[in-house]
Design a protein around this motif. Structure first.
Motif, mmCIF file in Angstrom:
data_model
loop_
_atom_site.group_PDB
_atom_site.id
_atom_site.type_symbol
_atom_site.label_atom_id
_atom_site.label_comp_id
_atom_site.label_asym_id
_atom_site.label_seq_id
_atom_site.Cartn_x
_atom_site.Cartn_y
_atom_site.Cartn_z
ATOM 1 N N PRO A 50 0.824 -1.219 0.000
ATOM 2 C CA PRO A 50 0.000 0.000 0.000
ATOM 3 C C PRO A 50 0.857 1.268 0.000
ATOM 4 O O PRO A 50 1.982 1.291 0.501
ATOM 5 C CB PRO A 50 -0.806 -0.121 1.297
ATOM 6 C CG PRO A 50 -0.850 -1.583 1.583
ATOM 7 C CD PRO A 50 0.475 -2.124 1.101
ATOM 8 N N CYS A 51 0.297 2.310 -0.558
ATOM 9 C CA CYS A 51 0.973 3.597 -0.682
ATOM 10 C C CYS A 51 1.281 4.185 0.696
ATOM 11 O O CYS A 51 0.432 4.180 1.589
ATOM 12 C CB CYS A 51 0.062 4.534 -1.465
ATOM 13 S SG CYS A 51 0.879 5.981 -2.079
ATOM 14 N N THR A 52 2.495 4.691 0.859
ATOM 15 C CA THR A 52 2.937 5.277 2.125
ATOM 16 C C THR A 52 3.023 6.798 2.002
ATOM 17 O O THR A 52 2.910 7.360 0.907
ATOM 18 C CB THR A 52 4.327 4.738 2.514
ATOM 19 O OG1 THR A 52 5.283 5.215 1.540
ATOM 20 C CG2 THR A 52 4.345 3.215 2.573
ATOM 21 N N TRP A 53 3.286 7.432 3.115
ATOM 22 C CA TRP A 53 3.506 8.880 3.166
ATOM 23 C C TRP A 53 4.652 9.255 2.227
ATOM 24 O O TRP A 53 4.557 10.226 1.483
ATOM 25 C CB TRP A 53 3.834 9.263 4.613
ATOM 26 C CG TRP A 53 3.956 10.720 4.888
ATOM 27 C CD1 TRP A 53 5.114 11.435 4.957
ATOM 28 C CD2 TRP A 53 2.905 11.646 5.152
ATOM 29 N NE1 TRP A 53 4.843 12.751 5.241
ATOM 30 C CE2 TRP A 53 3.489 12.897 5.374
ATOM 31 C CE3 TRP A 53 1.517 11.520 5.223
ATOM 32 C CZ2 TRP A 53 2.744 14.029 5.669
ATOM 33 C CZ3 TRP A 53 0.776 12.657 5.517
ATOM 34 C CH2 TRP A 53 1.385 13.882 5.730
ATOM 35 N N GLU A 54 5.735 8.488 2.264
ATOM 36 C CA GLU A 54 6.887 8.751 1.389
ATOM 37 C C GLU A 54 6.504 8.600 -0.078
ATOM 38 O O GLU A 54 6.966 9.373 -0.928
ATOM 39 C CB GLU A 54 8.052 7.822 1.746
ATOM 40 C CG GLU A 54 9.350 8.167 1.047
ATOM 41 C CD GLU A 54 9.890 9.550 1.379
ATOM 42 O OE1 GLU A 54 10.478 10.184 0.475
ATOM 43 O OE2 GLU A 54 9.725 10.017 2.526
ATOM 44 N N ASP A 55 5.660 7.631 -0.379
ATOM 45 C CA ASP A 55 5.185 7.475 -1.758
ATOM 46 C C ASP A 55 4.426 8.711 -2.208
ATOM 47 O O ASP A 55 4.587 9.173 -3.345
ATOM 48 C CB ASP A 55 4.283 6.241 -1.888
ATOM 49 C CG ASP A 55 5.041 4.937 -1.742
ATOM 50 O OD1 ASP A 55 6.198 4.849 -2.201
ATOM 51 O OD2 ASP A 55 4.457 3.994 -1.162
ATOM 52 N N GLU A 56 3.593 9.243 -1.331
ATOM 53 C CA GLU A 56 2.840 10.453 -1.681
ATOM 54 C C GLU A 56 3.789 11.609 -2.001
ATOM 55 O O GLU A 56 3.595 12.341 -2.967
ATOM 56 C CB GLU A 56 1.876 10.850 -0.551
ATOM 57 C CG GLU A 56 0.744 9.870 -0.329
ATOM 58 C CD GLU A 56 -0.259 9.796 -1.464
ATOM 59 O OE1 GLU A 56 -0.318 10.704 -2.328
ATOM 60 O OE2 GLU A 56 -1.010 8.807 -1.502
ATOM 61 N N LEU A 57 4.835 11.767 -1.192
ATOM 62 C CA LEU A 57 5.827 12.818 -1.457
ATOM 63 C C LEU A 57 6.551 12.561 -2.777
ATOM 64 O O LEU A 57 6.815 13.500 -3.536
ATOM 65 C CB LEU A 57 6.830 12.912 -0.307
ATOM 66 C CG LEU A 57 6.323 13.629 0.933
ATOM 67 C CD1 LEU A 57 7.282 13.443 2.098
ATOM 68 C CD2 LEU A 57 6.107 15.105 0.645
ATOM 69 N N ASN A 58 6.875 11.312 -3.056
ATOM 70 C CA ASN A 58 7.536 10.978 -4.318
ATOM 71 C C ASN A 58 6.635 11.295 -5.514
ATOM 72 O O ASN A 58 7.113 11.787 -6.545
ATOM 73 C CB ASN A 58 7.931 9.495 -4.346
ATOM 74 C CG ASN A 58 9.064 9.188 -3.388
ATOM 75 O OD1 ASN A 58 9.809 10.060 -2.956
ATOM 76 N ND2 ASN A 58 9.189 7.925 -3.026
ATOM 77 N N MET A 59 5.341 11.032 -5.376
ATOM 78 C CA MET A 59 4.410 11.328 -6.469
ATOM 79 C C MET A 59 4.264 12.842 -6.661
ATOM 80 O O MET A 59 4.188 13.323 -7.795
ATOM 81 C CB MET A 59 3.063 10.654 -6.218
ATOM 82 C CG MET A 59 3.135 9.152 -6.410
ATOM 83 S SD MET A 59 1.547 8.323 -6.237
ATOM 84 C CE MET A 59 1.476 8.107 -4.460
ATOM 85 N N PHE A 60 4.239 13.575 -5.571
ATOM 86 C CA PHE A 60 4.187 15.037 -5.636
ATOM 87 C C PHE A 60 5.394 15.571 -6.405
ATOM 88 O O PHE A 60 5.259 16.331 -7.367
ATOM 89 C CB PHE A 60 4.140 15.596 -4.203
ATOM 90 C CG PHE A 60 4.612 17.006 -4.054
ATOM 91 C CD1 PHE A 60 3.876 18.061 -4.561
ATOM 92 C CD2 PHE A 60 5.784 17.286 -3.370
ATOM 93 C CE1 PHE A 60 4.307 19.377 -4.408
ATOM 94 C CE2 PHE A 60 6.219 18.590 -3.205
ATOM 95 C CZ PHE A 60 5.483 19.629 -3.734
#
Length: 184
Positions: A50-60
């Motif tokens: 599942p998507c993590t906080w770090e993944d969200e930052l990477n997508m941003f």
């Protein structure tokens, strides 16, 4: 003035399964320009958890970088298949808050025009789509987010050619108004 400041940025946004990628490609073809694909789609296809906080930052960061790379290829307008506002919306929903870096960047990274894709299209199953039962909820969230940014936007409804025509009409109206504005 930098060349990319002359490019009008058109953001195509909305809940899942509303035709954002399809209409982005169609608009780019119509206006003879390029479009920025959704960075998160390719990124999430590679995730094994599942998507993590770090993944969200990477997508941003990835969405901003992809846009930065492609704006030099644009002709007058750049069509953006979603924006990093999606990171804010998903983070708010998933984690109860969004990364501060994303919140800080929102007012500094405006788009000239937003096309909010309506939920009037039938749901299309996709392994990266999670919430067919929350489309109305996320549509309301998108309206709130765009209003909080004082964004110029329109909800684009209809199917197939009518949806594309509605999007083109809104963009053309905006481009004409912008052209007629007195230059400062």
């Amino acid at each position: 003035m930098e060349a990319d400041c002359l490019i009008k940025k058109i953001a195509v946004v909305g809940p899942e399964s509303t035709g954002k990628s399809t209409i982005s490609a169609q608009l780019a073809e119509h206006y003879n320009t390029v479009w920025v694909p959704e960075f998160a789609r390719e990124y999430c296809e590679k995730l094994t958890a599942p998507c993590t906080w770090e993944d969200e930052l990477n997508m941003f960061k990835g969405q901003l970088e992809l846009e930065k790379q492609l704006i030099s290829e644009a002709k007058d307008i750049l069509i953006c298949d979603t924006t990093f506002i999606t990171v804010k919306i998903w983070s708010d929903y998933t984690f109860g808050k969004a990364p501060q870096e994303v919140l800080d960047e929102l007012p500094r990274h405006p788009y000239d025009l937003y096309l909010l894709m309506d939920i009037d299209l039938p749901w299309q199953d996709d392994p990266l789509r999670d919430f067919p039962h929350l489309r109305e909820y996320f549509m309301k969230v998108w309206h709130m987010e765009l209003n909080s940014l004082s964004a110029k936007y329109s909800t684009i409804s209809g199917t197939d050619s009518q949806r594309l025509k509605n999007a083109i009409d809104f963009i053309d109206e905006y481009l004409l108004e912008d052209k007629l504005k007195p230059k400062q």
